[in-house]
Each structure stands twice: as structure tokens, then as C-alpha cells.
Design an enzyme around this catalytic site. Structure first.
Site, short mmCIF file in Angstrom:
data_model
loop_
_atom_site.label_atom_id
_atom_site.label_comp_id
_atom_site.label_asym_id
_atom_site.label_seq_id
_atom_site.Cartn_x
_atom_site.Cartn_y
_atom_site.Cartn_z
N ARG A 1 0.85 -1.19 0.00
CA ARG A 1 0.00 0.00 0.00
C ARG A 1 0.88 1.23 0.00
O ARG A 1 1.58 1.52 0.97
CB ARG A 1 -0.93 0.01 1.21
CG ARG A 1 -1.91 1.17 1.16
CD ARG A 1 -3.10 0.96 2.07
NE ARG A 1 -2.76 1.16 3.47
CZ ARG A 1 -3.61 0.96 4.48
NH1 ARG A 1 -4.82 0.52 4.22
NH2 ARG A 1 -3.25 1.18 5.72
N SER B 1 -13.00 -3.10 -0.44
CA SER B 1 -13.23 -2.56 0.91
C SER B 1 -14.68 -2.15 1.09
O SER B 1 -15.26 -1.47 0.23
CB SER B 1 -12.34 -1.34 1.16
OG SER B 1 -10.98 -1.71 1.19
N LYS C 1 -5.35 4.74 8.86
CA LYS C 1 -5.99 5.29 7.67
C LYS C 1 -6.92 6.42 8.10
O LYS C 1 -7.92 6.19 8.77
CB LYS C 1 -6.77 4.20 6.93
CG LYS C 1 -7.25 4.60 5.56
CD LYS C 1 -7.95 3.44 4.86
CE LYS C 1 -8.41 3.86 3.47
NZ LYS C 1 -9.19 2.80 2.80
#
Length: 210
Positions: free
Chosen positions: A34, A102, A131
Site C-alpha cells: 500500500r 473494501s 488510515k
């Protein structure tokens, strides 16, 4: 997908490759790259390094957001969210890739399954600072509701630690995705191994009584 480790350059103390090598040594079964800010060329170079490492060890390799990087690097899959390539087009472009999606509600999960997702990343289960746009925690009850609403694997994410991992697994998820509790730890290998032991013990006990 029992132990899904996600890189995060902002909290890691070592390079992506070093972190991934340690996580695999500790028992990670899936690794996700990521990277939100790297230029495309640098991101591809990172992906190629991790692809070589994960292939050597027989661990699944997923690229976050970028289906082009997943394809170019030969990754096993891509993980998408609401702002990324829509699922129906991603499936059309890359029918061979594992595609994760997601979501945080039963309705989103069912729609993602209908559109061709292979697995779901569901959360945040608990509060998380990893996040910034993760949203409010969904909690264990809604997580279990989502697990029961779909036939594809659900991977829980968000605030998961060695202290609460058994509670998360008890909802019926296929696995847990971990960021800070592993890649931000002083020893990535030891942190991963601790999760691995707890997950394996839980699964052994569950199957022994089933």
C-alpha cells in the site's frame, strides 16, 4: 488469507522489502503493498521487488488501489475501494486477478460480491489511526452480520491487535489484516509470529470442537 499484512511507509522503521521479508518469516500468508504517494515508476519498482520475494516464499501478493501496477508486476491480485477502478471494469480488465474490495456495510458487501469481488476487506472494526479516512468503527456485531451475508471470504481490518484478534476471528472471518501492530513494531518478525500463534491456536481449537 488468515494473516494479511499491509505495508505502511509512514510507520515502518525499515524498507518495504525488509518488512515483507520479516513478515513472511513470522508467518504472514498474504502481503499487500500500500503506497499512496509514490510516483508510478517507483511504485512499480517496489512492486517488482515484493513480487519476487513473495513468489519465492509462496505467499500471496496484493497491490492496493492500482490495477495497472498489479498487472505490470505480476501480482496475484489487487485490492480496490469505492474511489478506485469500479469492480465490474476491474474484473473485465483482469479476469485472472484476485480482486478484493473494501466495504463497511452488509449492502456494500453483497453488491461487491455480485460484481465479482473474490474477497472483502471489512472495517474498521476498531478505532484506527493508520488510515485517516477509514470512518467510524463498525464493531464486532456488524462484522459478523457482513460475514453471514456473503459467501466470499471476509478479512477484518482496523485496530486489530494480539489482544483482540480472537474476538475478531470468532465472528467467522477468513482472516485479519494488520498494519501498525505488525509493520510498526520494533520486530516485524516477532509481531507477525505472535499473531500467527494466536490465529493458529484459535483455529485448532475451533476445528477440534466442530
Amino acid at each position: 488469507m488468515s494473516l494479511y499484512v499491509i505495508t505502511d511507509r509512514k510507520i515502518q522503521k525499515r524498507t518495504n522489502l525488509e518488512v515483507v521479508e520479516e513478515a513472511i518469516a513470522g508467518g504472514a500468508s498474504v502481503v499487500q503493498l500500500r503506497e499512496k504517494e509514490l510516483p508510478t515508476r517507483m511504485l512499480l519498482e517496489e512492486a517488482l521487488l515484493l513480487r519476487e520475494c513473495t513468489r519465492h516464499h509462496g505467499v500471496l501478493f496484493i497491490v492496493n488501489d492500482r490495477i495497472d501496477i498489479a498487472l505490470a508486476s505480476g501480482a496475484d491480485g489487487v485490492h480496490l475501494g469505492p474511489e478506485d477502478m469500479p469492480l465490474m471494469y476491474a474484473r473485465r480488465i483482469a479476469p485472472h486477478l484476485i480482486i478484493g474490495y473494501s466495504c463497511g456495510t452488509k449492502e456494500e458487501a453483497q453488491e461487491a460480491e455480485r460484481l465479482g469481488a473474490d474477497y472483502l476487506g471489512v472495517g474498521p472494526v476498531f478505532p484506527t489511526t493508520t488510515k485517516k479516512d477509514a470512518g467510524l468503527p463498525i464493531g464486532l456485531e456488524r462484522l459478523q452480520e457482513i460475514v453471514s451475508a456473503v459467501a466470499i471470504p471476509v478479512v477484518a481490518i482496523g485496530g486489530i491487535t494480539p489482544e483482540n484478534v480472537e474476538m475478531v476471528l470468532a465472528t467467522g472471518v477468513a482472516g485479519v489484516a494488520v498494519v501498525s501492530a505488525i509493520v510498526g513494531a520494533p520486530s516485524v518478525r516477532e509481531a507477525t509470529a505472535l499473531f500467527r500463534r494466536k490465529i493458529d491456536t484459535f483455529l485448532r481449537e475451533r476445528y477440534a470442537t466442530s
